[in-house]
Design a protein around this motif. Structure first.
Motif, PDB file in Angstrom:
ATOM      1  N   VAL A   1       0.839  -1.207   0.000  1.00 13.89           N
ATOM      2  CA  VAL A   1       0.000   0.000   0.000  1.00 13.89           C
ATOM      3  C   VAL A   1       0.871   1.253   0.000  1.00 13.89           C
ATOM      4  O   VAL A   1       0.618   2.203  -0.754  1.00 13.89           O
ATOM      5  N   LEU A   2       1.923   1.253   0.826  1.00 10.01           N
ATOM      6  CA  LEU A   2       2.815   2.411   0.903  1.00 10.01           C
ATOM      7  C   LEU A   2       3.577   2.622  -0.400  1.00 10.01           C
ATOM      8  O   LEU A   2       3.711   3.753  -0.882  1.00 10.01           O
ATOM      9  N   PHE A   3       4.052   1.520  -1.013  1.00  9.84           N
ATOM     10  CA  PHE A   3       4.761   1.632  -2.293  1.00  9.84           C
ATOM     11  C   PHE A   3       3.828   2.132  -3.387  1.00  9.84           C
ATOM     12  O   PHE A   3       4.229   2.943  -4.236  1.00  9.84           O
ATOM     13  N   ALA A   4       2.583   1.645  -3.376  1.00  9.47           N
ATOM     14  CA  ALA A   4       1.589   2.107  -4.359  1.00  9.47           C
ATOM     15  C   ALA A   4       1.334   3.599  -4.185  1.00  9.47           C
ATOM     16  O   ALA A   4       1.237   4.349  -5.172  1.00  9.47           O
ATOM     17  N   GLY A   5       1.248   4.034  -2.912  1.00 15.29           N
ATOM     18  CA  GLY A   5       1.032   5.456  -2.626  1.00 15.29           C
ATOM     19  C   GLY A   5       2.178   6.316  -3.135  1.00 15.29           C
ATOM     20  O   GLY A   5       1.960   7.356  -3.768  1.00 15.29           O
ATOM     21  N   ILE A   6       3.416   5.855  -2.895  1.00 12.68           N
ATOM     22  CA  ILE A   6       4.597   6.614  -3.337  1.00 12.68           C
ATOM     23  C   ILE A   6       4.664   6.655  -4.868  1.00 12.68           C
ATOM     24  O   ILE A   6       4.921   7.706  -5.466  1.00 12.68           O
ATOM     25  N   GLY A   7       4.416   5.494  -5.497  1.00 11.95           N
ATOM     26  CA  GLY A   7       4.442   5.434  -6.962  1.00 11.95           C
ATOM     27  C   GLY A   7       3.409   6.354  -7.595  1.00 11.95           C
ATOM     28  O   GLY A   7       3.714   7.101  -8.539  1.00 11.95           O
ATOM     29  N   LEU A   8       2.190   6.311  -7.068  1.00 18.89           N
ATOM     30  CA  LEU A   8       1.127   7.181  -7.583  1.00 18.89           C
ATOM     31  C   LEU A   8       1.427   8.653  -7.305  1.00 18.89           C
ATOM     32  O   LEU A   8       1.104   9.518  -8.124  1.00 18.89           O
ATOM     33  N   ALA A   9       2.045   8.920  -6.150  1.00 16.61           N
ATOM     34  CA  ALA A   9       2.393  10.304  -5.799  1.00 16.61           C
ATOM     35  C   ALA A   9       3.366  10.892  -6.821  1.00 16.61           C
ATOM     36  O   ALA A   9       3.173  12.009  -7.320  1.00 16.61           O
ATOM     37  N   VAL A  10       4.406  10.125  -7.156  1.00 16.53           N
ATOM     38  CA  VAL A  10       5.406  10.598  -8.120  1.00 16.53           C
ATOM     39  C   VAL A  10       4.784  10.763  -9.506  1.00 16.53           C
ATOM     40  O   VAL A  10       4.959  11.799 -10.168  1.00 16.53           O
ATOM     41  N   ALA A  11       4.034   9.727  -9.948  1.00 13.68           N
ATOM     42  CA  ALA A  11       3.447   9.761 -11.292  1.00 13.68           C
ATOM     43  C   ALA A  11       2.450  10.907 -11.435  1.00 13.68           C
ATOM     44  O   ALA A  11       2.513  11.696 -12.391  1.00 13.68           O
ATOM     45  N   LEU A  12       1.522  11.005 -10.481  1.00 16.34           N
ATOM     46  CA  LEU A  12       0.482  12.047 -10.567  1.00 16.34           C
ATOM     47  C   LEU A  12       1.082  13.431 -10.357  1.00 16.34           C
ATOM     48  O   LEU A  12       0.615  14.411 -10.947  1.00 16.34           O
TER      49      LEU A  12
ATOM     50  N   ALA B   1      -2.690   9.700  -1.552  1.00 16.37           N
ATOM     51  CA  ALA B   1      -3.939   9.438  -0.818  1.00 16.37           C
ATOM     52  C   ALA B   1      -4.815   8.388  -1.503  1.00 16.37           C
ATOM     53  O   ALA B   1      -5.640   7.743  -0.836  1.00 16.37           O
ATOM     54  N   LEU B   2      -4.649   8.195  -2.815  1.00 21.22           N
ATOM     55  CA  LEU B   2      -5.553   7.307  -3.582  1.00 21.22           C
ATOM     56  C   LEU B   2      -5.653   5.883  -3.032  1.00 21.22           C
ATOM     57  O   LEU B   2      -6.769   5.372  -2.877  1.00 21.22           O
ATOM     58  N   PRO B   3      -4.541   5.186  -2.724  1.00 21.04           N
ATOM     59  CA  PRO B   3      -4.678   3.818  -2.178  1.00 21.04           C
ATOM     60  C   PRO B   3      -5.463   3.778  -0.869  1.00 21.04           C
ATOM     61  O   PRO B   3      -6.225   2.838  -0.619  1.00 21.04           O
ATOM     62  N   PHE B   4      -5.297   4.815  -0.041  1.00 24.27           N
ATOM     63  CA  PHE B   4      -5.985   4.856   1.248  1.00 24.27           C
ATOM     64  C   PHE B   4      -7.481   5.141   1.071  1.00 24.27           C
ATOM     65  O   PHE B   4      -8.310   4.597   1.795  1.00 24.27           O
ATOM     66  N   VAL B   5      -7.803   5.983   0.081  1.00 27.22           N
ATOM     67  CA  VAL B   5      -9.211   6.250  -0.240  1.00 27.22           C
ATOM     68  C   VAL B   5      -9.873   4.969  -0.739  1.00 27.22           C
ATOM     69  O   VAL B   5     -10.998   4.634  -0.346  1.00 27.22           O
ATOM     70  N   TYR B   6      -9.145   4.225  -1.601  1.00 32.12           N
ATOM     71  CA  TYR B   6      -9.658   2.949  -2.123  1.00 32.12           C
ATOM     72  C   TYR B   6      -9.900   1.956  -0.985  1.00 32.12           C
ATOM     73  O   TYR B   6     -10.953   1.308  -0.916  1.00 32.12           O
ATOM     74  N   LEU B   7      -8.923   1.840  -0.065  1.00 32.25           N
ATOM     75  CA  LEU B   7      -9.066   0.940   1.078  1.00 32.25           C
ATOM     76  C   LEU B   7     -10.257   1.322   1.949  1.00 32.25           C
ATOM     77  O   LEU B   7     -11.003   0.461   2.410  1.00 32.25           O
ATOM     78  N   LYS B   8     -10.430   2.630   2.150  1.00 30.35           N
ATOM     79  CA  LYS B   8     -11.533   3.112   2.990  1.00 30.35           C
ATOM     80  C   LYS B   8     -12.881   2.748   2.373  1.00 30.35           C
ATOM     81  O   LYS B   8     -13.800   2.305   3.071  1.00 30.35           O
ATOM     82  N   LYS B   9     -13.002   2.911   1.042  1.00 30.93           N
ATOM     83  CA  LYS B   9     -14.248   2.574   0.356  1.00 30.93           C
ATOM     84  C   LYS B   9     -14.539   1.075   0.452  1.00 30.93           C
ATOM     85  O   LYS B   9     -15.670   0.664   0.722  1.00 30.93           O
ATOM     86  N   LYS B  10     -13.499   0.262   0.219  1.00 34.90           N
ATOM     87  CA  LYS B  10     -13.663  -1.194   0.299  1.00 34.90           C
ATOM     88  C   LYS B  10     -14.029  -1.626   1.717  1.00 34.90           C
ATOM     89  O   LYS B  10     -14.879  -2.499   1.912  1.00 34.90           O
ATOM     90  N   ARG B  11     -13.382  -1.004   2.707  1.00 33.76           N
ATOM     91  CA  ARG B  11     -13.645  -1.330   4.109  1.00 33.76           C
ATOM     92  C   ARG B  11     -15.081  -0.990   4.475  1.00 33.76           C
ATOM     93  O   ARG B  11     -15.792  -1.797   5.092  1.00 33.76           O
ATOM     94  N   THR B  12     -15.520   0.219   4.107  1.00 32.78           N
ATOM     95  CA  THR B  12     -16.893   0.658   4.415  1.00 32.78           C
ATOM     96  C   THR B  12     -17.912  -0.268   3.769  1.00 32.78           C
ATOM     97  O   THR B  12     -18.889  -0.678   4.413  1.00 32.78           O
ATOM     98  N   LYS B  13     -17.680  -0.625   2.500  1.00 34.36           N
ATOM     99  CA  LYS B  13     -18.601  -1.503   1.767  1.00 34.36           C
ATOM    100  C   LYS B  13     -18.663  -2.892   2.413  1.00 34.36           C
ATOM    101  O   LYS B  13     -19.741  -3.473   2.564  1.00 34.36           O
ATOM    102  N   ARG B  14     -17.497  -3.413   2.811  1.00 34.97           N
ATOM    103  CA  ARG B  14     -17.438  -4.759   3.393  1.00 34.97           C
ATOM    104  C   ARG B  14     -18.100  -4.798   4.772  1.00 34.97           C
ATOM    105  O   ARG B  14     -18.852  -5.728   5.090  1.00 34.97           O
ATOM    106  N   VAL B  15     -17.821  -3.789   5.600  1.00 35.03           N
ATOM    107  CA  VAL B  15     -18.425  -3.731   6.934  1.00 35.03           C
ATOM    108  C   VAL B  15     -19.934  -3.598   6.829  1.00 35.03           C
ATOM    109  O   VAL B  15     -20.691  -4.242   7.565  1.00 35.03           O
ATOM    110  N   ARG B  16     -20.396  -2.784   5.866  1.00 35.53           N
ATOM    111  CA  ARG B  16     -21.842  -2.609   5.674  1.00 35.53           C
ATOM    112  C   ARG B  16     -22.496  -3.915   5.219  1.00 35.53           C
ATOM    113  O   ARG B  16     -23.579  -4.275   5.685  1.00 35.53           O
TER     114      ARG B  16
END
Length: 197
Positions: A23-34, A57-72
């Protein structure tokens, strides 16, 4: 360490098969690219910082959405799981057998979560700890009520199947009220979105 374990729990609750480092590597990669993309688009140095913040922030936003959907999804199917355990108890089965029936018969995410609880208890972990782990994996008041009710019944006695049926009824009624609230406030929310736009 606390932050790492909190992020790990967040990932587990989202149901996404990944690791903290990924998740952290994805965040860093997306940060540099974007960051570079936005900087090229706006033709200014500040664009890199702006894009990098959004990208990270994108990977964390994705995780939050998946978490909310799964808990619901877990919370909405939870009353059926409680009814299944209650029926197993009424049929004369042990509580652990009821957990196994839920694990075998209920779909994701309820089945796998109850499977983990059943396996933990089956492999020697005390029921109290196994239920505590369930409340950690599925953050919700209903699951905590369930764990507390089972543990209190174990200590003081009482009709657990009746307690679980009552809890299932309360959870269903709560969701019915929440759906009614969403319907009644839908017009107000749409108006707010239009005004904001």
């Amino acid at each position: 360490t606390t932050r790492g374990s909190a992020l790990g729990r967040w990932i587990e609750q989202s149901g996404v098969k990944t690791t903290i480092s990924a998740v952290l590597f994805a965040g860093i990669g997306l940060a540099v690219a974007l960051g570079f993309v936005v900087m090229l688009l706006v033709k200014a140095q500040w664009g890199f910082l702006f894009g990098a913040i959004i990208g990270f922030a994108l990977p964390f936003v994705y995780l939050k959405k998946k978490r909310t959907k799964r808990v619901r999804a877990f919370e909405e199917g939870f009353p059926e799981a409680l009814d299944l355990v209650a029926r197993a108890l009424k049929a004369g089965h042990a509580f652990i057998t009821g957990l196994k029936m839920v694990a075998d018969e209920m779909p994701e995410p309820i089945g796998p979560e109850f499977r983990k609880t059943f396996d933990e208890q089956n492999f020697g972990l005390p029921l109290k700890d196994a239920l505590e782990n369930l409340t950690m994996r599925v953050p919700g008041l209903d699951v905590r009520f369930f764990a507390t009710a089972v543990l209190i019944q174990r200590e003081t006695g009482g009709n657990l199947s009746e307690i679980l049926e009552n809890l299932a009824h309360v959870v269903r009624e709560r969701f019915k009220i929440l759906r009614q609230v969403r319907v009644f406030t839908a017009h107000g929310r749409m108006t707010a979105y239009v005004l904001l736009a």
